[in-house]
Design an enzyme around this catalytic site. Structure first.
Site, PDB file in Angstrom:
ATOM      1  N   LYS A  91       0.822  -1.217   0.000  1.00 34.19           N
ATOM      2  CA  LYS A  91       0.000   0.000   0.000  1.00 34.19           C
ATOM      3  C   LYS A  91       0.855   1.266   0.000  1.00 34.19           C
ATOM      4  O   LYS A  91       0.362   2.343  -0.346  1.00 34.19           O
ATOM      5  CB  LYS A  91      -0.963   0.002   1.180  1.00 34.19           C
ATOM      6  CG  LYS A  91      -0.342   0.171   2.547  1.00 34.19           C
ATOM      7  CD  LYS A  91      -1.403   0.122   3.648  1.00 34.19           C
ATOM      8  CE  LYS A  91      -0.812   0.280   5.034  1.00 34.19           C
ATOM      9  NZ  LYS A  91      -0.185   1.591   5.259  1.00 34.19           N
ATOM     10  N   ASP A  92       2.147   1.155   0.369  1.00 34.21           N
ATOM     11  CA  ASP A  92       3.039   2.309   0.365  1.00 34.21           C
ATOM     12  C   ASP A  92       3.720   2.515  -0.978  1.00 34.21           C
ATOM     13  O   ASP A  92       4.472   3.486  -1.148  1.00 34.21           O
ATOM     14  CB  ASP A  92       4.124   2.142   1.437  1.00 34.21           C
ATOM     15  CG  ASP A  92       3.566   2.154   2.850  1.00 34.21           C
ATOM     16  OD1 ASP A  92       2.487   2.738   3.051  1.00 34.21           O
ATOM     17  OD2 ASP A  92       4.210   1.578   3.741  1.00 34.21           O
ATOM     18  N   THR A 135      -5.257   9.984  13.313  1.00 32.75           N
ATOM     19  CA  THR A 135      -4.814   9.188  12.168  1.00 32.75           C
ATOM     20  C   THR A 135      -3.854  10.012  11.327  1.00 32.75           C
ATOM     21  O   THR A 135      -3.974  11.238  11.235  1.00 32.75           O
ATOM     22  CB  THR A 135      -5.996   8.715  11.302  1.00 32.75           C
ATOM     23  OG1 THR A 135      -5.498   7.940  10.203  1.00 32.75           O
ATOM     24  CG2 THR A 135      -6.813   9.873  10.758  1.00 32.75           C
ATOM     25  N   ARG A 139      -6.773   9.049   3.718  1.00 33.52           N
ATOM     26  CA  ARG A 139      -7.952   8.249   3.398  1.00 33.52           C
ATOM     27  C   ARG A 139      -8.849   8.093   4.616  1.00 33.52           C
ATOM     28  O   ARG A 139     -10.056   8.359   4.551  1.00 33.52           O
ATOM     29  CB  ARG A 139      -7.535   6.856   2.890  1.00 33.52           C
ATOM     30  CG  ARG A 139      -8.705   5.865   2.802  1.00 33.52           C
ATOM     31  CD  ARG A 139      -8.227   4.448   2.526  1.00 33.52           C
ATOM     32  NE  ARG A 139      -7.376   3.895   3.558  1.00 33.52           N
ATOM     33  CZ  ARG A 139      -7.791   3.238   4.631  1.00 33.52           C
ATOM     34  NH1 ARG A 139      -9.090   3.084   4.859  1.00 33.52           N
ATOM     35  NH2 ARG A 139      -6.934   2.745   5.503  1.00 33.52           N
ATOM     36  N   ARG A 140      -8.264   7.651   5.738  1.00 34.02           N
ATOM     37  CA  ARG A 140      -9.078   7.441   6.933  1.00 34.02           C
ATOM     38  C   ARG A 140      -9.695   8.752   7.417  1.00 34.02           C
ATOM     39  O   ARG A 140     -10.845   8.784   7.853  1.00 34.02           O
ATOM     40  CB  ARG A 140      -8.236   6.806   8.040  1.00 34.02           C
ATOM     41  CG  ARG A 140      -7.856   5.355   7.757  1.00 34.02           C
ATOM     42  CD  ARG A 140      -7.000   4.793   8.862  1.00 34.02           C
ATOM     43  NE  ARG A 140      -6.596   3.410   8.611  1.00 34.02           N
ATOM     44  CZ  ARG A 140      -5.351   2.957   8.743  1.00 34.02           C
ATOM     45  NH1 ARG A 140      -4.383   3.775   9.137  1.00 34.02           N
ATOM     46  NH2 ARG A 140      -5.068   1.685   8.506  1.00 34.02           N
ATOM     47  N   ARG A 157       1.234  10.559  13.590  1.00 31.97           N
ATOM     48  CA  ARG A 157       2.332   9.970  12.834  1.00 31.97           C
ATOM     49  C   ARG A 157       3.108   8.994  13.707  1.00 31.97           C
ATOM     50  O   ARG A 157       3.012   8.994  14.922  1.00 31.97           O
ATOM     51  CB  ARG A 157       3.301  11.059  12.352  1.00 31.97           C
ATOM     52  CG  ARG A 157       2.831  11.883  11.164  1.00 31.97           C
ATOM     53  CD  ARG A 157       2.777  11.121   9.869  1.00 31.97           C
ATOM     54  NE  ARG A 157       3.968  10.326   9.634  1.00 31.97           N
ATOM     55  CZ  ARG A 157       5.123  10.790   9.192  1.00 31.97           C
ATOM     56  NH1 ARG A 157       5.263  12.079   8.941  1.00 31.97           N
ATOM     57  NH2 ARG A 157       6.148   9.984   8.990  1.00 31.97           N
ATOM     58  N   ASN A 159       5.262   4.863  14.026  1.00 35.52           N
ATOM     59  CA  ASN A 159       4.987   3.447  13.848  1.00 35.52           C
ATOM     60  C   ASN A 159       3.876   2.986  14.798  1.00 35.52           C
ATOM     61  O   ASN A 159       3.316   3.775  15.559  1.00 35.52           O
ATOM     62  CB  ASN A 159       6.269   2.614  14.029  1.00 35.52           C
ATOM     63  CG  ASN A 159       6.875   2.749  15.414  1.00 35.52           C
ATOM     64  OD1 ASN A 159       6.167   2.884  16.404  1.00 35.52           O
ATOM     65  ND2 ASN A 159       8.196   2.703  15.489  1.00 35.52           N
ATOM     66  N   ARG A 163       2.033   5.177  17.890  1.00 28.91           N
ATOM     67  CA  ARG A 163       0.627   5.576  17.848  1.00 28.91           C
ATOM     68  C   ARG A 163      -0.132   5.033  19.062  1.00 28.91           C
ATOM     69  O   ARG A 163      -0.989   5.719  19.625  1.00 28.91           O
ATOM     70  CB  ARG A 163      -0.018   5.087  16.547  1.00 28.91           C
ATOM     71  CG  ARG A 163       0.593   5.736  15.310  1.00 28.91           C
ATOM     72  CD  ARG A 163      -0.187   5.383  14.080  1.00 28.91           C
ATOM     73  NE  ARG A 163       0.681   5.300  12.914  1.00 28.91           N
ATOM     74  CZ  ARG A 163       0.253   5.058  11.685  1.00 28.91           C
ATOM     75  NH1 ARG A 163      -1.037   4.879  11.461  1.00 28.91           N
ATOM     76  NH2 ARG A 163       1.090   4.986  10.682  1.00 28.91           N
ATOM     77  N   CYS A 250      -0.156   9.573  -1.554  1.00 32.78           N
ATOM     78  CA  CYS A 250      -0.529   9.842  -0.169  1.00 32.78           C
ATOM     79  C   CYS A 250      -1.354  11.120  -0.040  1.00 32.78           C
ATOM     80  O   CYS A 250      -1.884  11.422   1.010  1.00 32.78           O
ATOM     81  CB  CYS A 250       0.732   9.958   0.694  1.00 32.78           C
ATOM     82  SG  CYS A 250       1.558   8.383   0.993  1.00 32.78           S
TER      83      CYS A 250
END
Length: 314
Positions: A91-92, A135, A139-140, A157, A159, A163, A250
């Site tokens: 997805k990245d 988030t 998208r979210r 932001r 990892n 979060r 992104c």
């Protein structure tokens, strides 16, 4: 042509980012290669490469660039011969690879759903009016604001562990992570619930590990052929063609998911304004051999429906 297998004296170098999730994905790749070719662990060397996305954590991704944030330094190292293959969260990945590189190997897809994470409520519908949600995903953010415009969305932001710490510190009441990442880290219990695609479509290619190599590297091509999951590759071809038609990055809120239905693929896709004020969605089905073409056509259709001005933030 005889292919020389990696050995402790001449190990295959596997490039990856240094986050716990990225390392878990690299370790999974190594373990699959060891098993497929009956090789020892030290026939493979995991090489950690720091990317700009790992270094700049105080700004939103859309402010510092697109999907290349996660891959440029890794791809440069592969082109320069410092590593032989690179393990990515698909997805990245941008749809097009730099000249000389190819992304054509995908491991079996994990859970594609988003995980809802909170210390106080079980699901998205249970959040109080005006609740703060964190988030880093455009998208979210757009999906949340489209579904619940009353919510306050703040930047999250870092990892997975970073979060979760922010959530523990009360920066937000809830956040979201990919269920696949939690599963790979053995943190399934962190999720209060999973979010079905009918409620929030996942990111294109969510849950799939992609492995990149040099086009002319026969050894890497031979090794990776043994790992490639055909069904996941078919889903990726369809979803990434959809993304390609939308020129996704992104900076573009896009959701997409292709699922097998017998000999067909069923694709659902959506695009949203970043503020959630408008959502355009569609779906289609096609035989597997035509699924990539169908994905591109659906992406083009949604873009045409959006009309002039919808993508002005690009």
């Amino acid at each position: 042509m005889a292919i020389t297998l990696p050995s402790p004296a001449s190990p295959l170098k596997i490039g990856t980012r240094g986050s716990p999730l990225a390392l878990a994905q690299a370790h999974e790749t190594r373990e699959r290669l060891m098993k497929a070719f009956d090789l020892p662990e030290d026939a493979f060397e995991i090489v950690v490469i720091n990317t700009i996305a790992d270094r700049v954590l105080d700004r939103a991704l859309k402010e510092i660039g697109g999907k290349g944030l996660f891959t440029k330094e890794i791809e440069d190292a592969m082109l320069g011969g410092q590593i032989d293959i690179a393990v990515h969260s698909t997805k990245d990945m941008a749809v097009a690879q730099p000249e000389g590189l190819v992304l054509d190997t995908f491991l079996p897809r994990e859970n594609y759903r988003d995980a809802f994470i909170s210390k106080s409520v079980k699901g998205l519908k249970d959040l109080a009016e005006g609740a703060v949600v964190g988030t880093s995903s455009l998208r979210r953010r757009a999906q949340l604001l489209n579904y619940r415009p009353d919510l306050k969305v703040v930047e999250f932001r870092g990892n997975v562990q970073t979060r979760l710490k922010k959530l523990e510190d009360g920066v937000a009441e809830a956040t979201f992570l990919a269920m696949a990442g939690l599963n790979r880290l053995g943190l399934e219990e962190v999720a209060q619930s999973t979010i079905e695609p009918e409620e929030m479509l996942p990111a294109v290619a969510q849950g799939a590990i992609g492995i990149e190599r040099r086009v002319d590297d026969a050894q890497a091509a031979h090794l990776l052929e043994a790992l490639h999951d055909k069904a996941t590759g078919e889903m990726m071809a369809c979803e990434r063609a959809f993304l390609d038609a939308l020129d996704g990055s992104c900076e573009t809120p896009i959701g997409g998911l292709a699922l097998h239905e017998g000999g067909n693929l069923w694709l659902r896709g959506e695009i949203l304004r970043p503020d959630g004020s408008e959502r355009i969605a569609g779906e289609d089905r096609a035989p597997i051999e035509d699924a990539a073409e169908m994905g591109f056509a659906l992406g083009k259709k949604l873009r045409e429906q959006a009309g002039e001005g919808f993508f002005d933030w690009e």
